[in-house]
Write a protein that holds these residues in place. Sequence first.
Motif, PDB file in Angstrom:
ATOM      1  N   GLY A  16       0.804  -1.219   0.000  1.00  0.00           N
ATOM      2  CA  GLY A  16       0.000   0.000   0.000  1.00  0.00           C
ATOM      3  C   GLY A  16       0.833   1.263   0.000  1.00  0.00           C
ATOM      4  O   GLY A  16       0.314   2.353  -0.192  1.00  0.00           O
ATOM      5  N   GLU A  17       2.147   1.148   0.228  1.00  0.00           N
ATOM      6  CA  GLU A  17       3.059   2.296   0.101  1.00  0.00           C
ATOM      7  C   GLU A  17       3.658   2.244  -1.297  1.00  0.00           C
ATOM      8  O   GLU A  17       4.068   1.187  -1.770  1.00  0.00           O
ATOM      9  N   TRP A  18       3.721   3.387  -1.934  1.00  0.00           N
ATOM     10  CA  TRP A  18       4.205   3.466  -3.308  1.00  0.00           C
ATOM     11  C   TRP A  18       5.497   4.260  -3.362  1.00  0.00           C
ATOM     12  O   TRP A  18       5.674   5.225  -2.624  1.00  0.00           O
ATOM     13  N   PHE A  19       6.395   3.845  -4.238  1.00  0.00           N
ATOM     14  CA  PHE A  19       7.710   4.459  -4.379  1.00  0.00           C
ATOM     15  C   PHE A  19       8.026   4.663  -5.855  1.00  0.00           C
ATOM     16  O   PHE A  19       7.502   3.951  -6.716  1.00  0.00           O
ATOM     17  N   TYR A  20       8.917   5.624  -6.113  1.00  0.00           N
ATOM     18  CA  TYR A  20       9.440   5.820  -7.467  1.00  0.00           C
ATOM     19  C   TYR A  20      10.901   5.410  -7.445  1.00  0.00           C
ATOM     20  O   TYR A  20      11.699   5.967  -6.686  1.00  0.00           O
ATOM     21  N   CYS A  21      11.262   4.428  -8.266  1.00  0.00           N
ATOM     22  CA  CYS A  21      12.642   3.949  -8.329  1.00  0.00           C
ATOM     23  C   CYS A  21      13.434   4.816  -9.300  1.00  0.00           C
ATOM     24  O   CYS A  21      13.093   4.913 -10.481  1.00  0.00           O
ATOM     25  N   LEU A  22      14.485   5.439  -8.794  1.00  0.00           N
ATOM     26  CA  LEU A  22      15.333   6.312  -9.606  1.00  0.00           C
ATOM     27  C   LEU A  22      16.207   5.519 -10.577  1.00  0.00           C
ATOM     28  O   LEU A  22      16.591   6.034 -11.627  1.00  0.00           O
ATOM     29  N   SER A  23      16.524   4.286 -10.251  1.00  0.00           N
ATOM     30  CA  SER A  23      17.361   3.462 -11.125  1.00  0.00           C
ATOM     31  C   SER A  23      16.585   2.922 -12.309  1.00  0.00           C
ATOM     32  O   SER A  23      17.082   2.900 -13.428  1.00  0.00           O
ATOM     33  N   HIS A  24      15.375   2.461 -12.048  1.00  0.00           N
ATOM     34  CA  HIS A  24      14.582   1.813 -13.093  1.00  0.00           C
ATOM     35  C   HIS A  24      13.538   2.739 -13.714  1.00  0.00           C
ATOM     36  O   HIS A  24      12.896   2.366 -14.691  1.00  0.00           O
ATOM     37  N   HIS A  25      13.346   3.931 -13.121  1.00  0.00           N
ATOM     38  CA  HIS A  25      12.349   4.896 -13.603  1.00  0.00           C
ATOM     39  C   HIS A  25      10.958   4.263 -13.645  1.00  0.00           C
ATOM     40  O   HIS A  25      10.228   4.409 -14.620  1.00  0.00           O
ATOM     41  N   THR A  26      10.653   3.547 -12.577  1.00  0.00           N
ATOM     42  CA  THR A  26       9.363   2.878 -12.481  1.00  0.00           C
ATOM     43  C   THR A  26       8.759   3.093 -11.103  1.00  0.00           C
ATOM     44  O   THR A  26       9.455   3.422 -10.148  1.00  0.00           O
ATOM     45  N   VAL A  27       7.462   2.867 -11.017  1.00  0.00           N
ATOM     46  CA  VAL A  27       6.741   2.921  -9.746  1.00  0.00           C
ATOM     47  C   VAL A  27       6.686   1.504  -9.192  1.00  0.00           C
ATOM     48  O   VAL A  27       6.493   0.547  -9.934  1.00  0.00           O
ATOM     49  N   GLU A  28       6.886   1.389  -7.883  1.00  0.00           N
ATOM     50  CA  GLU A  28       6.831   0.076  -7.261  1.00  0.00           C
ATOM     51  C   GLU A  28       6.044   0.155  -5.955  1.00  0.00           C
ATOM     52  O   GLU A  28       6.033   1.182  -5.296  1.00  0.00           O
ATOM     53  N   GLU A  29       5.414  -0.927  -5.612  1.00  0.00           N
ATOM     54  CA  GLU A  29       4.705  -1.012  -4.342  1.00  0.00           C
ATOM     55  C   GLU A  29       5.534  -1.873  -3.422  1.00  0.00           C
ATOM     56  O   GLU A  29       6.020  -2.914  -3.802  1.00  0.00           O
ATOM     57  N   GLY A  30       5.727  -1.393  -2.199  1.00  0.00           N
ATOM     58  CA  GLY A  30       6.408  -2.287  -1.279  1.00  0.00           C
ATOM     59  C   GLY A  30       7.477  -1.715  -0.402  1.00  0.00           C
ATOM     60  O   GLY A  30       7.289  -1.662   0.775  1.00  0.00           O
ATOM     61  N   PRO A  31       8.601  -1.311  -0.808  1.00  0.00           N
ATOM     62  CA  PRO A  31       9.274  -1.141  -2.095  1.00  0.00           C
ATOM     63  C   PRO A  31      10.064  -2.385  -2.502  1.00  0.00           C
ATOM     64  O   PRO A  31      10.199  -3.316  -1.726  1.00  0.00           O
ATOM     65  N   GLU A  32      10.624  -2.335  -3.678  1.00  0.00           N
ATOM     66  CA  GLU A  32      11.457  -3.427  -4.167  1.00  0.00           C
ATOM     67  C   GLU A  32      12.932  -3.043  -4.172  1.00  0.00           C
ATOM     68  O   GLU A  32      13.789  -3.879  -3.948  1.00  0.00           O
ATOM     69  N   CYS A  33      13.249  -1.780  -4.437  1.00  0.00           N
ATOM     70  CA  CYS A  33      14.640  -1.324  -4.553  1.00  0.00           C
ATOM     71  C   CYS A  33      15.112  -0.677  -3.249  1.00  0.00           C
ATOM     72  O   CYS A  33      14.309  -0.221  -2.442  1.00  0.00           O
ATOM     73  N   PRO A  34      16.441  -0.599  -3.043  1.00  0.00           N
ATOM     74  CA  PRO A  34      16.993   0.011  -1.831  1.00  0.00           C
ATOM     75  C   PRO A  34      16.597   1.489  -1.686  1.00  0.00           C
ATOM     76  O   PRO A  34      16.345   2.178  -2.680  1.00  0.00           O
ATOM     77  N   ALA A  35      16.578   1.970  -0.459  1.00  0.00           N
ATOM     78  CA  ALA A  35      16.148   3.337  -0.145  1.00  0.00           C
ATOM     79  C   ALA A  35      16.940   4.380  -0.912  1.00  0.00           C
ATOM     80  O   ALA A  35      16.385   5.387  -1.345  1.00  0.00           O
ATOM     81  N   ARG A  36      18.231   4.164  -1.098  1.00  0.00           N
ATOM     82  CA  ARG A  36      19.062   5.165  -1.779  1.00  0.00           C
ATOM     83  C   ARG A  36      18.684   5.329  -3.242  1.00  0.00           C
ATOM     84  O   ARG A  36      19.107   6.268  -3.901  1.00  0.00           O
ATOM     85  N   GLU A  37      17.874   4.408  -3.769  1.00  0.00           N
ATOM     86  CA  GLU A  37      17.507   4.435  -5.183  1.00  0.00           C
ATOM     87  C   GLU A  37      16.042   4.771  -5.406  1.00  0.00           C
ATOM     88  O   GLU A  37      15.530   4.585  -6.505  1.00  0.00           O
TER      89      GLU A  37
END
Length: 78
Positions: A16-37
């Motif tokens: 239910g929390e949404w993030f924008y991944c700076l490495s992949h330029h995608t939106v992810e729920e969860g998150p999937e990528c490390p905080a620095r990215e």
Amino acid sequence: MDHMALFKRKATGKSGEWFYCLSHHTVEEGPECPARERLGPYATRAEAEQAMDTARERNERWENDPRWNEPAPRDETE
């Protein structure tokens, strides 16, 4: 056996929390990528999709905020 895999840090977050991944330029729920990215968390997918626009707008406001552009105080000992 690969011991490094035992210490691999997993990204933490909640469904239910949404993030924008700076490495992949995608939106992810969860998150999937490390905080620095990533940017977030955002309450909705739509907010996460606008993350770069939001960051750009905030940066422009801060750059034009007179409180951030005040002249440095003069050193009275000079």
